[in-house]
Design a protein around this motif. Structure first.
Motif, PDB file in Angstrom:
ATOM      1  N   PRO A 205       0.777  -1.254   0.000  1.00 30.64           N
ATOM      2  CA  PRO A 205       0.000   0.000   0.000  1.00 30.64           C
ATOM      3  C   PRO A 205       0.803   1.295   0.000  1.00 30.64           C
ATOM      4  O   PRO A 205       0.452   2.223  -0.754  1.00 30.64           O
ATOM      5  CB  PRO A 205      -0.854  -0.131   1.272  1.00 30.64           C
ATOM      6  N   PRO A 206       1.895   1.408   0.783  1.00 32.88           N
ATOM      7  CA  PRO A 206       2.592   2.705   0.750  1.00 32.88           C
ATOM      8  C   PRO A 206       3.233   3.033  -0.597  1.00 32.88           C
ATOM      9  O   PRO A 206       3.464   4.193  -0.907  1.00 32.88           O
ATOM     10  CB  PRO A 206       3.665   2.547   1.838  1.00 32.88           C
ATOM     11  N   TYR A 207       3.516   2.001  -1.388  1.00 33.47           N
ATOM     12  CA  TYR A 207       4.254   2.180  -2.637  1.00 33.47           C
ATOM     13  C   TYR A 207       3.388   2.046  -3.887  1.00 33.47           C
ATOM     14  O   TYR A 207       3.737   2.572  -4.937  1.00 33.47           O
ATOM     15  CB  TYR A 207       5.385   1.147  -2.738  1.00 33.47           C
ATOM     16  N   GLY A 208       2.284   1.321  -3.796  1.00 33.81           N
ATOM     17  CA  GLY A 208       1.511   1.032  -4.997  1.00 33.81           C
ATOM     18  C   GLY A 208       2.305   0.150  -5.932  1.00 33.81           C
ATOM     19  O   GLY A 208       3.057  -0.731  -5.502  1.00 33.81           O
ATOM     20  N   ILE A 209       2.209   0.401  -7.230  1.00 37.23           N
ATOM     21  CA  ILE A 209       2.930  -0.428  -8.193  1.00 37.23           C
ATOM     22  C   ILE A 209       4.442  -0.192  -8.142  1.00 37.23           C
ATOM     23  O   ILE A 209       5.209  -0.930  -8.763  1.00 37.23           O
ATOM     24  CB  ILE A 209       2.418  -0.225  -9.630  1.00 37.23           C
ATOM     25  N   ARG A 210       4.868   0.819  -7.384  1.00 31.22           N
ATOM     26  CA  ARG A 210       6.303   1.077  -7.227  1.00 31.22           C
ATOM     27  C   ARG A 210       6.927   0.256  -6.099  1.00 31.22           C
ATOM     28  O   ARG A 210       8.084   0.461  -5.750  1.00 31.22           O
ATOM     29  CB  ARG A 210       6.542   2.565  -6.944  1.00 31.22           C
TER      30      ARG A 210
ATOM     31  N   GLU B 214      12.992  -5.011 -17.105  1.00 37.78           N
ATOM     32  CA  GLU B 214      13.119  -3.820 -17.944  1.00 37.78           C
ATOM     33  C   GLU B 214      11.752  -3.334 -18.415  1.00 37.78           C
ATOM     34  O   GLU B 214      11.465  -2.131 -18.417  1.00 37.78           O
ATOM     35  CB  GLU B 214      14.011  -4.140 -19.141  1.00 37.78           C
ATOM     36  N   HIS B 215      10.892  -4.278 -18.798  1.00 34.76           N
ATOM     37  CA  HIS B 215       9.554  -3.923 -19.270  1.00 34.76           C
ATOM     38  C   HIS B 215       8.710  -3.331 -18.133  1.00 34.76           C
ATOM     39  O   HIS B 215       8.032  -2.310 -18.312  1.00 34.76           O
ATOM     40  CB  HIS B 215       8.857  -5.160 -19.836  1.00 34.76           C
TER      41      HIS B 215
ATOM     42  N   LEU C 176       6.967   0.617 -17.212  1.00 31.66           N
ATOM     43  CA  LEU C 176       5.571   0.864 -16.850  1.00 31.66           C
ATOM     44  C   LEU C 176       5.450   1.647 -15.545  1.00 31.66           C
ATOM     45  O   LEU C 176       4.338   1.923 -15.089  1.00 31.66           O
ATOM     46  CB  LEU C 176       4.817  -0.468 -16.710  1.00 31.66           C
ATOM     47  N   GLY C 177       6.569   1.975 -14.939  1.00 35.07           N
ATOM     48  CA  GLY C 177       6.541   2.721 -13.686  1.00 35.07           C
ATOM     49  C   GLY C 177       6.684   1.865 -12.452  1.00 35.07           C
ATOM     50  O   GLY C 177       6.473   2.342 -11.335  1.00 35.07           O
ATOM     51  N   MET C 178       7.065   0.607 -12.609  1.00 36.76           N
ATOM     52  CA  MET C 178       7.255  -0.274 -11.474  1.00 36.76           C
ATOM     53  C   MET C 178       8.718  -0.260 -11.029  1.00 36.76           C
ATOM     54  O   MET C 178       9.551   0.411 -11.637  1.00 36.76           O
ATOM     55  CB  MET C 178       6.783  -1.692 -11.845  1.00 36.76           C
ATOM     56  N   ASP C 179       9.008  -0.987  -9.953  1.00 37.21           N
ATOM     57  CA  ASP C 179      10.369  -1.037  -9.408  1.00 37.21           C
ATOM     58  C   ASP C 179      10.774  -2.503  -9.294  1.00 37.21           C
ATOM     59  O   ASP C 179      10.618  -3.130  -8.248  1.00 37.21           O
ATOM     60  CB  ASP C 179      10.416  -0.354  -8.045  1.00 37.21           C
TER      61      ASP C 179
END
Length: 296
Positions: free
Chosen positions: A130-135, A150-151, A155-158
């Motif tokens: 929850p604090p990060y979301g998709i990150r 890499e893909h 998309l904005g992920m980590d």
């Protein structure tokens, strides 16, 4: 990597967050969850639709239209989901397993998916979502891990690839879980017992003296709240951590005890022991609820 049709298995907290954060970046986004078929929880399908995500009636329907599947279920269902998805996978479907399971469990799931023509990637999600979301930071493992990382980052992920073998990312995650979920269990047991004896005002300052970088009041409230809300999921994860310890050839004394403590709090939550406790409650309020639920 031409991934265009996202499918999520599981529409709990993690599934909701990932579908909300990713559905606009794919041509289609669908989700399937066992609770969609349960009248008692049927509103979950309506919630998915309201969030712009297509709720599908079956695993087969999800797999038929997806070329990228995220599995986000409870730890105990990790292998079962792979087994349920395998017969329906489109050739070349990328199957990203976000679940907290042991290296051995992930390796079994990988064999099932790969035998069906899918491409399996394990993920170790390294902290609360929850604090990060998709990150949220995640470690990937498997032959496709580097390419998928890499893909996903685009998309904005980590995501970070840590191994071409299945099991390494999960081993990192599970070893960490012994510590983090163990701290939760220790805090709940220590604080509740201190509260029972009326000595918490003496105990917590000694913790602050030994570990001054931690706000023990605030951290205690957070630990209580997360276990009360997700104790069942945490207990299942710790059973997988115990399996990880066993797979390494050790007796999972601590991991098993942590699972038992998480399960005990989950059981109390299920009986309504915390029904009156608000989201921003102090740890003392949670501890008092446990004290009130004690058997004579």
């Amino acid at each position: 990597m031409p991934l265009q049709h996202l499918g999520l298995v599981g529409y709990g907290e993690v599934g909701r967050i990932f579908s909300a954060g990713l559905h606009g970046q794919f041509q289609s986004c669908a989700v399937w969850d066992l609770k969609f078929a349960d009248p008692a929880t049927g509103a979950a399908a309506q919630a998915a639709a309201a969030a712009g995500v297509q709720a599908l009636p079956s695993m087969a329907a999800l797999c038929t239209q997806s070329d990228f599947i995220l599995s986000a279920v409870t730890a105990s269902n990790t292998l079962a989901v792979a087994q349920a998805a395998a017969p329906h996978l489109r050739p070349g479907t990328v199957f990203l397993d976000l679940n907290s399971a042991s290296p051995g469990t992930k390796q079994q799931a990988a064999l099932v998916i790969e035998a069906a023509g899918g491409r399996y990637v394990e993920a170790g999600v390294m902290t609360s979502v929850p604090p990060y979301g998709i990150r949220v930071p995640m470690l990937l493992g498997g032959p496709l891990a580097a390419e998928l990382a890499e893909h996903l980052n685009a998309l904005g992920m980590d995501a970070k690839a840590v191994a071409a073998e299945i099991g390494v990312a999960s081993a990192i995650k599970m070893c960490r879980s012994v510590m983090i979920k163990g701290l939760e269990a220790l805090v709940i047991e220590s604080y509740s017992t201190a509260r029972a004896y009326g000595v918490e005002d003496y105990v917590l300052p000694t913790l602050a003296e030994t570990f001054p970088s931690i706000d023990w009041e605030k951290q205690g409230a957070y630990f209580f709240s997360r276990v009360v809300q997700h104790g069942q999921r945490r207990a299942e994860e710790m059973r997988e951590s115990a399996r990880t310890v066993q797979e390494a050839g050790f007796t999972p004394t601590m991991a098993s005890a942590i699972a038992d403590k998480q399960q005990a709090v989950a059981d109390q939550a299920r009986t309504g022991a915390f029904a009156h406790v608000g989201k921003q409650a102090t740890w003392q309020t949670y501890a008092d609820a446990l004290l009130a639920a004690r058997k004579p």
